[in-house]
Scaffold this active site. Structure first.
Site, PDB file in Angstrom:
ATOM      1  N   ASP A  38       0.820  -1.213   0.000  1.00 35.07           N
ATOM      2  CA  ASP A  38       0.000   0.000   0.000  1.00 35.07           C
ATOM      3  C   ASP A  38       0.862   1.275   0.000  1.00 35.07           C
ATOM      4  O   ASP A  38       0.432   2.333   0.427  1.00 35.07           O
ATOM      5  CB  ASP A  38      -0.958   0.001   1.195  1.00 35.07           C
ATOM      6  CG  ASP A  38      -0.219  -0.085   2.513  1.00 35.07           C
ATOM      7  OD1 ASP A  38       1.025  -0.231   2.489  1.00 35.07           O
ATOM      8  OD2 ASP A  38      -0.875   0.003   3.565  1.00 35.07           O
ATOM      9  N   HIS A 242      23.870   0.852 -18.392  1.00 33.36           N
ATOM     10  CA  HIS A 242      22.856   1.288 -17.432  1.00 33.36           C
ATOM     11  C   HIS A 242      23.004   0.552 -16.090  1.00 33.36           C
ATOM     12  O   HIS A 242      22.014   0.153 -15.475  1.00 33.36           O
ATOM     13  CB  HIS A 242      21.441   1.115 -18.014  1.00 33.36           C
ATOM     14  CG  HIS A 242      21.128   2.140 -19.070  1.00 33.36           C
ATOM     15  ND1 HIS A 242      20.097   2.022 -19.955  1.00 33.36           N
ATOM     16  CD2 HIS A 242      21.735   3.312 -19.379  1.00 33.36           C
ATOM     17  CE1 HIS A 242      20.083   3.083 -20.768  1.00 33.36           C
ATOM     18  NE2 HIS A 242      21.078   3.874 -20.439  1.00 33.36           N
ATOM     19  N   ASP A 259      26.882   8.609 -13.770  1.00 32.99           N
ATOM     20  CA  ASP A 259      25.914   9.201 -14.699  1.00 32.99           C
ATOM     21  C   ASP A 259      24.693   9.522 -13.853  1.00 32.99           C
ATOM     22  O   ASP A 259      23.951   8.625 -13.446  1.00 32.99           O
ATOM     23  CB  ASP A 259      25.596   8.186 -15.801  1.00 32.99           C
ATOM     24  CG  ASP A 259      24.639   8.736 -16.857  1.00 32.99           C
ATOM     25  OD1 ASP A 259      23.971   9.754 -16.595  1.00 32.99           O
ATOM     26  OD2 ASP A 259      24.549   8.118 -17.935  1.00 32.99           O
ATOM     27  N   ASP A 270      21.352  15.736 -17.148  1.00 30.46           N
ATOM     28  CA  ASP A 270      21.916  14.407 -17.415  1.00 30.46           C
ATOM     29  C   ASP A 270      23.420  14.586 -17.610  1.00 30.46           C
ATOM     30  O   ASP A 270      23.849  15.106 -18.637  1.00 30.46           O
ATOM     31  CB  ASP A 270      21.234  13.840 -18.682  1.00 30.46           C
ATOM     32  CG  ASP A 270      21.635  12.406 -18.983  1.00 30.46           C
ATOM     33  OD1 ASP A 270      22.411  11.826 -18.213  1.00 30.46           O
ATOM     34  OD2 ASP A 270      21.153  11.875 -20.010  1.00 30.46           O
ATOM     35  N   HIS A 349      26.861   3.077 -28.347  1.00 27.74           N
ATOM     36  CA  HIS A 349      25.617   3.865 -28.288  1.00 27.74           C
ATOM     37  C   HIS A 349      25.784   5.128 -29.125  1.00 27.74           C
ATOM     38  O   HIS A 349      26.861   5.381 -29.655  1.00 27.74           O
ATOM     39  CB  HIS A 349      25.255   4.197 -26.838  1.00 27.74           C
ATOM     40  CG  HIS A 349      26.310   4.940 -26.074  1.00 27.74           C
ATOM     41  ND1 HIS A 349      26.564   6.283 -26.271  1.00 27.74           N
ATOM     42  CD2 HIS A 349      27.194   4.530 -25.123  1.00 27.74           C
ATOM     43  CE1 HIS A 349      27.532   6.659 -25.446  1.00 27.74           C
ATOM     44  NE2 HIS A 349      27.945   5.615 -24.752  1.00 27.74           N
ATOM     45  N   HIS A 353      20.828  12.421 -26.954  1.00 31.10           N
ATOM     46  CA  HIS A 353      19.363  12.413 -27.110  1.00 31.10           C
ATOM     47  C   HIS A 353      18.852  13.790 -26.741  1.00 31.10           C
ATOM     48  O   HIS A 353      19.528  14.559 -26.055  1.00 31.10           O
ATOM     49  CB  HIS A 353      18.756  11.343 -26.181  1.00 31.10           C
ATOM     50  CG  HIS A 353      19.310  11.360 -24.786  1.00 31.10           C
ATOM     51  ND1 HIS A 353      18.844  12.209 -23.821  1.00 31.10           N
ATOM     52  CD2 HIS A 353      20.334  10.678 -24.197  1.00 31.10           C
ATOM     53  CE1 HIS A 353      19.535  12.028 -22.702  1.00 31.10           C
ATOM     54  NE2 HIS A 353      20.458  11.113 -22.904  1.00 31.10           N
ATOM     55  N   HIS A 360      15.133  11.418 -21.591  1.00 31.14           N
ATOM     56  CA  HIS A 360      15.157  11.092 -23.020  1.00 31.14           C
ATOM     57  C   HIS A 360      13.923  11.769 -23.588  1.00 31.14           C
ATOM     58  O   HIS A 360      12.836  11.197 -23.602  1.00 31.14           O
ATOM     59  CB  HIS A 360      15.123   9.572 -23.240  1.00 31.14           C
ATOM     60  CG  HIS A 360      16.334   8.895 -22.681  1.00 31.14           C
ATOM     61  ND1 HIS A 360      16.371   7.580 -22.324  1.00 31.14           N
ATOM     62  CD2 HIS A 360      17.577   9.373 -22.417  1.00 31.14           C
ATOM     63  CE1 HIS A 360      17.579   7.272 -21.864  1.00 31.14           C
ATOM     64  NE2 HIS A 360      18.319   8.341 -21.906  1.00 31.14           N
ATOM     65  N   GLU A 383      27.380  12.772 -25.298  1.00 34.41           N
ATOM     66  CA  GLU A 383      27.893  11.799 -24.342  1.00 34.41           C
ATOM     67  C   GLU A 383      28.645  10.635 -24.982  1.00 34.41           C
ATOM     68  O   GLU A 383      28.212   9.492 -24.887  1.00 34.41           O
ATOM     69  CB  GLU A 383      26.754  11.267 -23.477  1.00 34.41           C
ATOM     70  CG  GLU A 383      25.503  10.802 -24.250  1.00 34.41           C
ATOM     71  CD  GLU A 383      24.442  10.220 -23.323  1.00 34.41           C
ATOM     72  OE1 GLU A 383      24.771   9.312 -22.552  1.00 34.41           O
ATOM     73  OE2 GLU A 383      23.291  10.683 -23.378  1.00 34.41           O
ATOM     74  N   TYR A 387      34.269   1.951 -23.955  1.00 37.77           N
ATOM     75  CA  TYR A 387      34.087   0.885 -22.962  1.00 37.77           C
ATOM     76  C   TYR A 387      34.857  -0.332 -23.451  1.00 37.77           C
ATOM     77  O   TYR A 387      34.493  -0.919 -24.474  1.00 37.77           O
ATOM     78  CB  TYR A 387      32.605   0.542 -22.804  1.00 37.77           C
ATOM     79  CG  TYR A 387      31.725   1.783 -22.721  1.00 37.77           C
ATOM     80  CD1 TYR A 387      31.459   2.392 -21.492  1.00 37.77           C
ATOM     81  CD2 TYR A 387      31.195   2.369 -23.882  1.00 37.77           C
ATOM     82  CE1 TYR A 387      30.675   3.546 -21.441  1.00 37.77           C
ATOM     83  CE2 TYR A 387      30.427   3.520 -23.829  1.00 37.77           C
ATOM     84  CZ  TYR A 387      30.172   4.106 -22.615  1.00 37.77           C
ATOM     85  OH  TYR A 387      29.401   5.257 -22.558  1.00 37.77           O
ATOM     86  N   ARG A 405      32.766   7.526 -19.901  1.00 39.53           N
ATOM     87  CA  ARG A 405      31.796   8.343 -20.643  1.00 39.53           C
ATOM     88  C   ARG A 405      31.884   9.759 -20.084  1.00 39.53           C
ATOM     89  O   ARG A 405      32.107   9.944 -18.883  1.00 39.53           O
ATOM     90  CB  ARG A 405      30.369   7.776 -20.485  1.00 39.53           C
ATOM     91  CG  ARG A 405      29.313   8.609 -21.200  1.00 39.53           C
ATOM     92  CD  ARG A 405      27.977   7.872 -21.383  1.00 39.53           C
ATOM     93  NE  ARG A 405      27.298   7.535 -20.155  1.00 39.53           N
ATOM     94  CZ  ARG A 405      27.196   6.316 -19.670  1.00 39.53           C
ATOM     95  NH1 ARG A 405      27.749   5.281 -20.301  1.00 39.53           N
ATOM     96  NH2 ARG A 405      26.556   6.078 -18.531  1.00 39.53           N
ATOM     97  N   GLU A 407      29.545  13.272 -20.337  1.00 42.32           N
ATOM     98  CA  GLU A 407      28.237  13.709 -20.840  1.00 42.32           C
ATOM     99  C   GLU A 407      27.865  15.090 -20.322  1.00 42.32           C
ATOM    100  O   GLU A 407      27.960  15.357 -19.125  1.00 42.32           O
ATOM    101  CB  GLU A 407      27.157  12.699 -20.394  1.00 42.32           C
ATOM    102  CG  GLU A 407      25.738  13.141 -20.742  1.00 42.32           C
ATOM    103  CD  GLU A 407      24.694  12.081 -20.424  1.00 42.32           C
ATOM    104  OE1 GLU A 407      24.906  11.294 -19.486  1.00 42.32           O
ATOM    105  OE2 GLU A 407      23.668  12.051 -21.123  1.00 42.32           O
TER     106      GLU A 407
END
Ligand code: GLY
Ligand code: MN
Ligand code: MN
Length: 439
Positions: A38, A242, A259, A270, A349, A353, A360, A383, A387, A405, A407
């Site tokens: 709940d 991610h 990130d 971001d 990638h 975006h 996004h 970004e 890797y 990375r 960004e």
């Protein structure tokens, strides 16, 4: 600092100005989501709904009926309820929806099934985002069917459904001055939070301590929610795009990739920074880091009006491929490696975006089959990353498990661009300097 009532009204007017004659918009807000039995997740209105209303309560539906005699802007919302308000907090009620949110007309949400068929009747076109919420789709169809059942009595059901997203999302792609101010603020809060995370890192033992520092720094500036789940990946976890566990031990000699970006007044930021846990880049880490930074700088240079959406991506691919060849991680001729997508083993990638109310964000990337042309007011992330999988046996061992990375959020301006997130260092030497500072 927030969006003014006038701006919300302007947005509704702009949308109505784009609509075909004799049509209606129906737009529900988000549903509340159960987290555990709940207990709910904190509620957040849907961006589309908030963009047009500024209304933050759940169980609300916006209806726009241009040229309706009793008012064009209608809100359905929860009724005021003394008992429930004691437990769960304040409600505007239909009266408040008119008084505080500028609705011309407002009704209890519990009366929606009775009232909506009457609003739909005689309208030729319905602007609605079909397919996003099955339960609500069914409701809309039941209202339409209830009119269809009365055609012999002279009722006219709507004959055409149009995709509301198409119109609304194009509007949202172009940020107003007020929206840019909020995005600058979100960017600034997040950037300073990243800088703090760098400064405390040497004293931290686990990834989640860095996550805690970021969320704490953001929350104390009024940004209670992150725009997405923070990624804090040290060592080879930085290669998981991610990664969300954020519970590994931070190790001397590893890099850590963070990130994370807050949401401020419903606008996202971001940011990614990658830095050495011990405050000093190793030779290999630094070599790869500088390639990513060069790729980012080259890509940001391409974020100018008149360029295509894909231009920043293409240049980042070239800089990264050249860099990897120079270091011997890729072998061959640069043009050929690009053509064969060889870089995708390391950079899998795209450059970024759109960003706005959603991290996004909405807005088409192609128009008429061509990459979109960048225009002032658009905001995108830049970004690039490298890797090196820990399992990549094609490269020398010393490179394996390094994930990097960088960004930032970049606004297209009239004559170029502006980085909204530059209050945290990105050059390796500046990061080392900040991490070495005593306070
Ligand atoms: N934080 C998600 C992304 O960078 O797209
Ligand atoms: Mn990100
Ligand atoms: Mn991003």
């Amino acid at each position: 600092m927030s969006i003014s009532k006038q701006e919300f009204a302007r947005r509704r007017q702009t949308l109505m100005g784009m609509m075909e004659p004799n049509s209606i918009v129906i737009l529900p807000t988000a549903d509340e989501k159960i987290r555990s039995r709940d207990t709910n997740y904190p509620f957040r209105p849907s961006s589309d709904f908030y963009y047009l209303t500024g209304f933050e309560e759940p169980e609300a539906v916006l209806v726009l009926v241009p040229e309706r005699e009793h008012g064009e802007y209608i809100l359905f919302c929860r009724e005021k309820d003394k008992e429930k308000e004691i437990w769960d907090g304040y409600r505007s009620g239909p009266e408040g929806a008119c008084k505080d949110f500028g609705a011309d007309d407002a009704f209890p949400i519990s009366d929606m099934n009775e009232i909506l068929p009457g609003l739909l009747e005689g309208r030729e076109r319905v602007y609605y985002a079909m397919g996003r919420d099955t339960e609500f789709d069914r409701k809309v169809m039941s209202w339409v069917n209830s009119i269809r059942a009365k055609v012999r009595a002279g009722a006219t059901p709507p004959g055409e459904f149009l995709d509301l997203d198409h119109f609304l999302h194009d509007m949202r792609l172009y940020k107003s001055a007020a929206e840019i101010r909020l995005m600058e603020k979100a960017g600034s809060i997040s950037a300073r939070a990243h800088a703090k995370a760098m400064q405390i890192c040497k004293k931290a033992d686990y990834e989640y301590e860095l996550e805690a520092e970021i969320t704490y720094q953001c929350a104390r500036e009024g940004a209670r929610f992150q725009a997405y789940n923070a990624i804090v990946g040290s060592g080879k976890n930085g290669c998981v795009l991610h990664y969300n566990e954020n519970n590994d031990k931070l190790k001397d000699g590893d890099l850590v990739l963070i990130d994370a970006g807050c949401e401020y007044e419903y606008y996202a930021s971001d940011i990614t920074r990658t830095f050495p846990v011990n405050g000093k880049f190793s030779k290999e880490q630094r070599a790869l880091y500088d390639i990513v930074l060069d790729a980012q700088a080259a890509a940001i240079e391409k974020v100018v009006p008149g360029n295509h959406w894909n231009d920043p991506h293409d240049v980042s691919v070239r800089v990264i491929t050249e860099g990897l060849v120079e270091l011997g991680l890729l072998k061959g001729e640069v043009d050929k490696l690009i053509e064969e997508h060889a870089y995708r083993d390391f950079y899998m990638h795209r450059i970024g975006h759109w960003i706005g109310m959603d991290v996004h964000d909405v807005g088409d990337y192609k128009v008429g089959g061509e990459w979109r042309v960048l225009e002032p007011g658009m905001v995108m992330t830049v970004e690039p990353g490298i890797y090196v999988s820990p399992d990549n046996t094609n490269v020398a061992k010393k490179w394996r498990g390094i994930g990097i990375r960088i960004e930032d959020d970049v606004l297209v301006t009239k004559d170029g661009n502006r980085v909204l997130t530059d209050e945290v260092p990105n050059k390796a030497q500046d990061i080392e300097k900040l991490m070495a500072r005593k306070k």
